[in-house]
Design a protein around this motif. Structure first.
Motif, PDB file in Angstrom:
ATOM      1  N   LYS A  86      28.054 -12.580  80.355  1.00 50.73           N
ATOM      2  CA  LYS A  86      28.926 -12.144  81.445  1.00 50.73           C
ATOM      3  C   LYS A  86      28.488 -12.857  82.704  1.00 50.73           C
ATOM      4  O   LYS A  86      27.295 -12.899  83.017  1.00 50.73           O
ATOM      5  CB  LYS A  86      28.856 -10.637  81.644  1.00 50.73           C
ATOM      6  CG  LYS A  86      29.803 -10.137  82.725  1.00 50.73           C
ATOM      7  CD  LYS A  86      29.846  -8.643  82.779  1.00 50.73           C
ATOM      8  CE  LYS A  86      30.834  -8.176  83.840  1.00 50.73           C
ATOM      9  NZ  LYS A  86      30.878  -6.690  83.918  1.00 50.73           N
ATOM     10  N   LYS A  87      29.469 -13.397  83.409  1.00 47.62           N
ATOM     11  CA  LYS A  87      29.163 -14.180  84.597  1.00 47.62           C
ATOM     12  C   LYS A  87      29.901 -13.601  85.799  1.00 47.62           C
ATOM     13  O   LYS A  87      31.092 -13.301  85.723  1.00 47.62           O
ATOM     14  CB  LYS A  87      29.586 -15.634  84.379  1.00 47.62           C
ATOM     15  CG  LYS A  87      29.225 -16.573  85.498  1.00 47.62           C
ATOM     16  CD  LYS A  87      29.585 -18.002  85.140  1.00 47.62           C
ATOM     17  CE  LYS A  87      29.199 -18.963  86.264  1.00 47.62           C
ATOM     18  NZ  LYS A  87      29.555 -20.359  85.940  1.00 47.62           N
ATOM     19  N   GLU A  88      29.172 -13.464  86.903  1.00 48.67           N
ATOM     20  CA  GLU A  88      29.783 -13.035  88.164  1.00 48.67           C
ATOM     21  C   GLU A  88      29.181 -13.905  89.267  1.00 48.67           C
ATOM     22  O   GLU A  88      28.040 -13.693  89.685  1.00 48.67           O
ATOM     23  CB  GLU A  88      29.532 -11.554  88.435  1.00 48.67           C
ATOM     24  CG  GLU A  88      30.305 -10.625  87.532  1.00 48.67           C
ATOM     25  CD  GLU A  88      30.129  -9.155  87.865  1.00 48.67           C
ATOM     26  OE1 GLU A  88      30.699  -8.316  87.136  1.00 48.67           O
ATOM     27  OE2 GLU A  88      29.404  -8.838  88.824  1.00 48.67           O
ATOM     28  N   THR A 104      24.492 -14.535  85.893  1.00 50.69           N
ATOM     29  CA  THR A 104      24.947 -14.485  84.505  1.00 50.69           C
ATOM     30  C   THR A 104      23.974 -13.657  83.689  1.00 50.69           C
ATOM     31  O   THR A 104      22.757 -13.818  83.806  1.00 50.69           O
ATOM     32  CB  THR A 104      25.028 -15.901  83.907  1.00 50.69           C
ATOM     33  OG1 THR A 104      25.945 -16.691  84.665  1.00 50.69           O
ATOM     34  CG2 THR A 104      25.489 -15.845  82.452  1.00 50.69           C
ATOM     35  N   ILE A 115      24.954  -6.536  88.244  1.00 49.95           N
ATOM     36  CA  ILE A 115      25.835  -6.988  87.174  1.00 49.95           C
ATOM     37  C   ILE A 115      25.435  -6.218  85.918  1.00 49.95           C
ATOM     38  O   ILE A 115      24.296  -5.781  85.801  1.00 49.95           O
ATOM     39  CB  ILE A 115      25.705  -8.531  86.963  1.00 49.95           C
ATOM     40  CG1 ILE A 115      26.719  -9.053  85.961  1.00 49.95           C
ATOM     41  CG2 ILE A 115      24.282  -8.906  86.606  1.00 49.95           C
ATOM     42  CD1 ILE A 115      26.742 -10.595  85.864  1.00 49.95           C
TER      43      ILE A 115
END
Lengths: 113, 114
Positions: B57-59, B63, B48
Motif C-alpha cells: 500500500k502506497k500513500e 509504502t 498508513i
C-alpha cells in the motif's frame, strides 16, 4: 477533528501516593485505552474499556486500575505509586464500529520519586 | 514476550534517501497492520495502514510492504526529509471481545540529516 485530552502533561508524585490520570475524548468513541510508553519497549496496553463501566485488562495491568463512569472520560488510577511506574502514559480512543485506528492524547509524563 | 518485533531501534538517513523499518508478528489473529508516527511531545498519529489481503500500500512517499506467509511487514519512506524525523511504531490489531486491541512494536527513532 478528534480530540483526546489528558488532564496533565507532567506530574511528579511521591512513592505510595494514589495517583489519578484523567482522559477525555470529544468524539463519542466507545473504546478507550490506557498505554504506557517506555524507551525500547514501545507502547504497552494497561487497560481498555469498550463501554461505560466496562473494563478489560491489557498486557500490564498490575498496579493499576481504571474507571469509566461516563462515555467520554476514562481514568487511570495508580493505587500506590511506585518508582517503576515512572513513565509516559498515553490515552487513546476509537470507534467500535469504525476502523481500528486509535486517536491518542499528548501523554502525561509521570515521575514517581 | 513481544508479540510485534520491530527493527532497527534507531535509523539515520541522509535527506533524499530511503528509510526502511521492519516488523514481524506471530499471532495470526492480527488482521490490520497500522504504522504510527510520533513527534516529540505529541501522541502517536496514524500514518498508513494495511490489511493482510494486500501485499503493498502506497500513500505519497510512504509504502507498506506486507508478506503474509512470512508474517512480516515493513515501512518504506522514499525521498526522506528532515521533517520525517520522528519515532515510528508498527502495530498489529485484532478484535478482542467488543473492542479492537492494538499491539505495538518497540519503535524506531528516525533521524533524517539535512
Amino acid at each position: 477533528d478528534v480530540k483526546v485530552t489528558q488532564s496533565s502533561r507532567y506530574l511528579v508524585k511521591r512513592t505510595g501516593e494514589k495517583v489519578f490520570l484523567e482522559c477525555v475524548q470529544d468524539m463519542d468513541h466507545e473504546n478507550m485505552f490506557w498505554y504506557r510508553q517506555d524507551p525500547g519497549l514501545g507502547l504497552r496496553l494497561i487497560y481498555f474499556s469498550y463501554d461505560v463501566k466496562m473494563k478489560e485488562k491489557g498486557d500490564i495491568p498490575e498496579g493499576y486500575s481504571v474507571s469509566r463512569e461516563k462515555k467520554e472520560r476514562f481514568s487511570l488510577i495508580l493505587e500506590s505509586a511506585s518508582t517503576n511506574q515512572t513513565s509516559m502514559y498515553l490515552c487513546a480512543s476509537s470507534l467500535r464500529a469504525g476502523g481500528p485506528e486509535a486517536f491518542f492524547g499528548q501523554g502525561t509524563r509521570l515521575t514517581v520519586v | 514476550q513481544q508479540q510485534v518485533k520491530q527493527s532497527p531501534q534507531s535509523l539515520i538517513v541522509q535527506k533524499g534517501g530511503i528509510s526502511i523499518i521492519n516488523c514481524a508478528y506471530e499471532n495470526t489473529a492480527f488482521d490490520y497492520f497500522p504504522w504510527y508516527q510520533q513527534f516529540p511531545g505529541k501522541g502517536p498519529a496514524l500514518l498508513i495502514a494495511i490489511r493482510p489481503d494486500v501485499s503493498e500500500k502506497k500513500e505519497g512517499r510512504f509504502t507498506i510492504s506486507f508478506n503474509k506467509s512470512a508474517k512480516q511487514f515493513s515501512l518504506h519512506i522514499m525521498d526522506s526529509q528532515p521533517g520525517d524525523s520522528a519515532t515510528y511504531f508498527c502495530a498489529a490489531s485484532k478484535r478482542t471481545g467488543s473492542a479492537r486491541q492494538l499491539t505495538f512494536g518497540s519503535g524506531t527513532q528516525l533521524t533524517v540529516l539535512p
